[in-house]
Write an enzyme that holds these catalytic residues in place. Structure first.
Site, short mmCIF file in Angstrom:
data_model
loop_
_atom_site.label_atom_id
_atom_site.label_comp_id
_atom_site.label_asym_id
_atom_site.label_seq_id
_atom_site.Cartn_x
_atom_site.Cartn_y
_atom_site.Cartn_z
N ARG A 15 0.84 -1.19 0.00
CA ARG A 15 0.00 0.00 0.00
C ARG A 15 0.89 1.25 0.00
O ARG A 15 2.08 1.19 0.26
CB ARG A 15 -0.90 0.01 1.24
N TYR A 93 -0.85 4.48 10.57
CA TYR A 93 -1.19 3.51 11.60
C TYR A 93 0.03 3.34 12.51
O TYR A 93 1.16 3.21 12.03
CB TYR A 93 -1.53 2.14 10.98
N ASP A 270 -1.80 -6.97 15.46
CA ASP A 270 -1.05 -5.71 15.57
C ASP A 270 -1.37 -4.96 16.86
O ASP A 270 -0.72 -3.97 17.18
CB ASP A 270 -1.28 -4.81 14.35
#
Length: 363
Positions: A15, A93, A270
């Site tokens: 990404r 993130y 995560d």
């Protein structure tokens, strides 16, 4: 404002922080955007597309990280720590609750770090920048789970949908939020048997209106978890507590009681994961077998479908990027949702949930 978009360095993270269409929006209102060479190639966006959108293509990450704001997808890795700068805006993130080293580094360097996953709109757990990736991760969890149930991949050889005369596989989903709901949709599409467990009775009621009797809905407690996990062919962890580590719901002892060759996919990895035996893996080496069970713990699952996920992420992040570009850190004063995304500012850990995980880092 000068904005930098680096090429992601996490294993097979394809990404990219800004798509060409997002760059065009920013450059048309007067902001400068620098994009690292080939940053978008694996997502299907060429350097030439970025140039046409008004971006400057640069060859070195140093040039990208020298910008006033850096927009990316995943948290900085150790190799990128040296680029972090005092007063710089970092929008990405972060998942700091599961990463003490990065938390310490951001505090030390004085970066103003805003995490996509903690931007929160009014209402119960409305996380607009986490939702699009949760949708994708939930759908991929079943797709990957079905693949690793194949015998050649180490699984027990179960076809989730079954066939006439042979019962379908059983999918157990811990958590009925966005990830769990999307996983259930795909599992049902594959004609699997599906069970969802959640502690929120109102959410279970909503899921009943969505799925009717096609999904078995159970209140999540230790007794129910123990009963259903033992019989699961595919277990999906979909638990989220914004900003905090995920609770351990499945012990090693319970994993031992699962069918040999069953598959465990923990989307919460995560944030630490909700299964005791699970640790982060990568797209290069996505699975390992422990206690006879196939464990899948890739923390950047949507990176497997970067063309889709980059655009889905940008659809949600771009309004916030524009606001930060226009106002800088002052954007937090006018946008309460964005303010909740702030994790570290001026050498201080400021997000309450992350403070609860690392109380010794609060000053």
């Amino acid at each position: 404002m000068q904005i930098g978009v680096p090429k992601e360095t996490k294993d097979q993270e394809f990404r990219v922080g800004l798509s060409p269409s997002s760059v065009r929006v920013l450059t048309e209102i007067g902001h400068g955007v620098s994009v690292e060479t080939n940053a978008g190639n694996n997502a299907g966006f060429t350097d030439e597309e970025y140039r046409k959108a008004g971006a400057k293509i640069v060859n070195t990450p140093e040039s990208i990280w020298n910008q006033e704001m850096v927009v990316k997808v995943k948290e900085p890795l150790i190799t990128e720590y040296k680029f972090l700068q005092k007063g710089q805006l970092l929008f990405t993130y972060l998942h700091l609750a599961a990463d003490r080293k990065l938390t310490e580094q951001l505090i030390d360097c004085g970066t103003n770090a805003i995490a996509y996953e903690t931007v929160e709109q009014p209402g119960a757990n409305r996380l607009p920048l986490l939702t699009p990736m949760s949708i994708i991760a939930g759908r991929l969890a079943v797709q990957f789970g079905a693949r690793f149930l194949e015998r050649q991949q180490g699984g027990r050889g179960v076809l989730l949908g079954g066939v006439p005369g042979v019962k379908p596989g059983k999918v157990v989903i811990l958590g009925g939020g966005v990830v769990g709901t999307e996983a259930a949709k795909i599992a049902l599409g594959m004609r699997a048997t599906v069970q969802i467990l959640d502690v929120n009775v109102e959410r279970l009621s909503y899921l009943e209106t969505l799925f009717g009797s096609r999904v078995e809905l159970l209140y999540s407690n230790s007794a129910h978890i123990e009963t259903v996990v033992k019989e699961a062919d595919l277990l999906i962890g979909a638990v989220l507590i914004p900003g905090r580590k995920a609770p351990i719901l499945v012990s090693r002892q319970l994993v031992k009681q699962m069918h040999p060759g069953s598959v465990l996919v923990d989307v919460a990895v995560d944030q630490g994961g909700c299964v005791e035996t699970l640790h982060p893996t990568s797209h290069t080496n996505p699975v390992y077998i422990e206690e006879g069970v196939v464990h899948y713990g890739v923390p950047n699952m949507p990176g497997a479908v970067p063309w889709t996920s980059t655009q889905a992420l940008n659809n949600s992040t771009l309004p916030y990027v524009v606001q930060l570009a226009n106002l800088g850190i002052k954007a937090l004063d006018v946008n309460p949702a964005l303010a909740k995304g702030l994790n570290v500012q001026n050498h201080r850990l400021v997000h309450p949930a992350v403070q609860g995980v690392f109380p010794d880092l609060v000053n």
